[in-house]
Design a protein around this motif. Structure first.
Motif, short mmCIF file in Angstrom:
data_model
loop_
_atom_site.label_atom_id
_atom_site.label_comp_id
_atom_site.label_asym_id
_atom_site.label_seq_id
_atom_site.Cartn_x
_atom_site.Cartn_y
_atom_site.Cartn_z
N ILE A 53 41.73 38.90 41.34
CA ILE A 53 41.95 40.32 41.65
C ILE A 53 43.44 40.60 41.51
O ILE A 53 44.25 40.05 42.26
N ASP A 55 44.89 43.83 41.50
CA ASP A 55 45.33 44.98 42.30
C ASP A 55 45.45 44.57 43.76
O ASP A 55 44.51 44.03 44.36
N ASN A 57 45.72 46.37 46.58
CA ASN A 57 44.86 47.10 47.53
C ASN A 57 43.42 46.60 47.47
O ASN A 57 42.77 46.45 48.51
N THR A 58 42.93 46.35 46.28
CA THR A 58 41.57 45.82 46.14
C THR A 58 41.47 44.44 46.76
O THR A 58 40.49 44.12 47.44
N VAL A 62 38.92 43.33 49.74
CA VAL A 62 37.94 42.26 49.52
C VAL A 62 38.15 41.13 50.53
O VAL A 62 37.20 40.64 51.15
#
Length: 136
Positions: A53, A55, A57-58, A62
């Motif tokens: 991942i 990003d 923020n993602t 998660v």
């Protein structure tokens, strides 16, 4: 009424708790919790180390979701929290604690952000020569 009947009645107070001495679990129940805990730790570790991942923020969302699921696994498999133990009071007090802590954290962050926005002065930009210092 005999002494045995009085003692017997004293131990059975009519609430149906005579067999509820505490939560019981089997070896398989603990092993399921243990394996789930390992999986719920290994997957986020792999996601971060392999940079799956990109990003930020993602990734935070998660990883936070994995953390919440792992907390629930620990509460159910190891702490035996459900609506039946102690008449549901343990679960109710845990929910109250989670809500109270969430309100405290959210309020603290809100106050700190508001103070930062309204009280911090703007700092003037220094020219690059002033940053290097004398004799550089």
């Amino acid at each position: 009424m005999s002494a045995h009947d009085m003692t017997h009645d004293a131990h059975h107070d009519g609430h149906g708790h005579h067999g509820d001495v505490g939560p019981h679990s089997s070896f398989s129940g603990y092993m399921v919790g243990f394996v789930l805990s390992i999986v719920l730790t290994a997957i986020p570790f792999w996601l971060v180390m392999a940079k799956v991942i990109t990003d930020r923020n993602t990734a935070v969302l998660v990883l936070g979701a994995f953390a919440v699921v792992q907390i629930l696994v620990h509460m159910v498999c190891f702490l035996h929290m459900n609506g039946k133990v102690e008449g549901g009071w343990t679960l109710l007090s845990t929910i109250f604690t989670v809500v109270f802590v969430a309100i405290a954290i959210a309020g603290t962050l809100w106050v700190m952000l508001q103070m930062n926005a309204h009280m911090m002065p703007e700092h003037p930009k220094l020219p690059p020569a002033a940053l290097t210092g004398p004799g550089s």
